[in-house]
Design an enzyme around this catalytic site. Sequence first.
Site, PDB file in Angstrom:
ATOM      1  N   HIS A 107      51.730  18.850 176.463  1.00 53.11           N
ATOM      2  CA  HIS A 107      53.279  19.519 175.803  1.00 53.11           C
ATOM      3  C   HIS A 107      52.936  21.090 175.551  1.00 53.11           C
ATOM      4  O   HIS A 107      53.433  21.781 175.829  1.00 53.11           O
ATOM      5  CB  HIS A 107      53.853  18.576 175.199  1.00 53.11           C
ATOM      6  N   HIS A 120      57.681  15.940 181.061  1.00 48.03           N
ATOM      7  CA  HIS A 120      59.057  15.920 180.704  1.00 48.03           C
ATOM      8  C   HIS A 120      59.269  17.085 179.836  1.00 48.03           C
ATOM      9  O   HIS A 120      60.516  17.600 180.046  1.00 48.03           O
ATOM     10  CB  HIS A 120      59.593  14.401 180.176  1.00 48.03           C
ATOM     11  N   ASP A 144      48.008  13.073 173.441  1.00 44.05           N
ATOM     12  CA  ASP A 144      49.447  12.822 173.374  1.00 44.05           C
ATOM     13  C   ASP A 144      50.245  14.172 173.520  1.00 44.05           C
ATOM     14  O   ASP A 144      51.221  14.159 174.226  1.00 44.05           O
ATOM     15  CB  ASP A 144      49.789  11.897 172.148  1.00 44.05           C
ATOM     16  N   LYS A 163      52.415  13.658 163.774  1.00 41.14           N
ATOM     17  CA  LYS A 163      53.264  12.515 163.215  1.00 41.14           C
ATOM     18  C   LYS A 163      53.534  12.870 161.867  1.00 41.14           C
ATOM     19  O   LYS A 163      52.726  13.005 160.946  1.00 41.14           O
ATOM     20  CB  LYS A 163      52.757  11.499 163.865  1.00 41.14           C
ATOM     21  N   LYS A 201      62.866  20.664 179.871  1.00 40.94           N
ATOM     22  CA  LYS A 201      63.984  20.564 178.857  1.00 40.94           C
ATOM     23  C   LYS A 201      64.457  22.252 179.171  1.00 40.94           C
ATOM     24  O   LYS A 201      63.587  23.109 179.122  1.00 40.94           O
ATOM     25  CB  LYS A 201      63.194  20.735 177.342  1.00 40.94           C
TER      26      LYS A 201
END
Lengths: 505, 300
Positions: free
Chosen positions: A262, A200, A257, A358, A204
């Site tokens: 990404h 996804h 992740d 994170k 964007k």
Amino acid sequence: MATTAKRPAPNPLRAGLRVGGASVPTVFVIYGASGDLSQRKLLPAIYNLAVRGLLPNRFAVIGYARSDMDNESFREFARAAVEKFSRTPVDDHLWQAFAQLLHYQSGSFDEEGFRVLGDRLEAIDAGHGTGGNRVYYLSTPASFFPVIVQAMGATRLNRPPGVARVVIEKPFGHDLVSARELADVVHRSFRENQIYRIDHYLGKETVQNIFAFRFANAIFEPVWNNTHVDHVQITVGESIGVEHRAAFYEETGVVRDIVQNHLLQVFSLVAMEPPAAFDADPIRDEKAKLLRATKPMTLENAVRGQYGDGYVAGEQAAAYLDEPNVPPDSNTPTYIAARLEIGNWRWAGTPFYIRAGKRLAKRVTEVAVQFKRPPHLPFPVDAVEQLEPNALVLRIQPDEGISLRFGAKSPTPTLALRTVNMDFLYGSAFLAEVPEAYETLILDAVRGDGTLFTRQDSVERSWEIVDPLLEQWRKGAPQVYPAGSWGPDLADELLSRDGRRWRRP
Amino acid sequence: MSANNETSDLAAVEAMLRAARGGDRTGSVRAITLNLIVLAPDADGVEAAVQALEHVGPSHPLRAIVATPTEGELRASVASSCWVGASERQVCSERVVVEAGAKALPSAVTSLLVPDLPVFLWWQGEFGDDGLAEQLSRLASRVVVDSGECGLDGVAAARRMGGSVADLAWAALMPWRDAVAGLFDGPSEVKALERIQAVDVRGPENEARLMAGWLRSALDSEIDLHREGRSQHLERVTMQSGGKEYLVERRGRGRLGTATVPGLVDYPVLLASPPRSSLLANELSRLSSDRLFEQALEAA
């Protein structure tokens, strides 16, 4: 293997219409329609596409899941999902028309269930004129992908009268071997050009703007190489922790992740060669070439971290090890900094430093291109002591924009040069509402445009780049960094040993 | 937010616009993407233009020069409008309303254009086949008219000026054309197109003629037009092929319609006629001529 996709007969009245929209009649099948992704993303995205008039006139959705629902209860479920998660409010008048497009079939992910689904699809084709064209969206946990695809092959759902496409959510495996195994299973039922691997992030608007910035402006491309660029920094920072996803995160960690998908996608958009055309294969060819030229990550060029406790934006944050369901001896990295090297003519000798994590100081995704210093500065030394090299920053989120750092004369009696930033915010030029990434990607899947989807060769190469590091990081412990910081000290050393330092986003 | 000011000295306009946007501050970047000249024949036209610009501005930060021919002295009023988006970013447009004699108007407009940006001309009302129309059209890359106001003859006159021409009425037909095309999206229905000899339209004349012209040019065949009704908007389009009826019809006054294809369940279609300002905004997104429109106009 599926037969070659059949092209629908051309409709001469379609010329010039639906530019940016889809027109070929289609049934959109959601496997796992009662699940979280369907509720949060897919159904709201499909609703918004319908409201924007971008879906084919003859379009139907059939939700498939084990949950016991009929058409009416699925429509109520969808309405609740759209009311809760859509970026636009529900229009009662339009909803009545939209709800007619929604159908539901309950069943298991097995041949028996899929035969019933096949009958249902044929009935919809007959009544709605959808021509046997299908988009199958696998909105289920990844462990079901092989099961569903195999059952689709056995029941010939992969060979409808029209065109069939299958959309698969990441993760595409958890390493190179499993990625290939998954691809082998899917390729038994679908050709590569029928498979839409969704990331996804690529949907964007802001990520797509990297294309526009690089390839629609002649002034940047001539300096976009190792002759002028000293190095590039790509940052994907999240301020949140693992929240309630510890079980998932323990299996993935920051590399699986963020980096393998990404971050390497953004990296390849920034570093790839210009494609011959803005079409799926030319773009994916260039991305794949870039990834092939990228050297696998090594232990000596990477740093891992795990957040400890601290404060993020004034709020106290617990350490990763204190998060619910995290084992006390977990060595899962929540942070990575690494130096990537590209072995090609354009970028040899220019490192790309990446970092992702994170519980960092703030949520930010940006690409900072730092240029080399001028070969000679014809100014007194004390006039330029505060002068930084030129930098071009592509901010992807939040506050999408472009910032150019350059030197300017300070209005003082003595000659003094200062560094100034010129900021351009996309939001200052266009106030148009930005569609959700899933709207863009679902529409592209219905239209059959694979440009923003990941091809298997790129998936495999991405795993080849990160796998050596994942293997070496199975043992040992990450360095703890305080929540709310920009990562562990070792990350600073990674750059300082090259005579560079991280930019503060 | 907005600010207003008036002058009879066009040389003062730039400084007034600068003041209207709060002066040039360090690091400020003015993002203007195009010039839009609006020929407003009267005060009502100016008001309509100002209202439309309030809707166009957020998607197209622009400088609008609203020109009105008068018998009086040259007079300009200046305004800057800004809009804040969801991300709390602000875009701003500039507006200069100029009144002057018809002969003086083109030079006044020329002096106010932002350099190096595309120029659009939105001509309200009937398209004048005169010097003013010719001179203003020459400044513009694209001329926007409305055949509902100037008729298809007016559109043809605008085309004779040489530039690219857009018709807001044609733009408003887009959802209808999409719905009509959708009647024939299936493989079996595509064949039915070969046997269509006439189209029945309930709606205004210019839209009916454009619809028929589009069908003739797209299908490359002679198609008769039967028109009925006095409504201001398109209500229904019907075609017969092989004894079967293909139909798109508006439901009441809403944005939805119904499409009827023989052998299929009737299905809803979106027939939303966007507001005029949205149609205008869309036309400002392209510079080149619309080949389909030109073909439809020639065949209308």
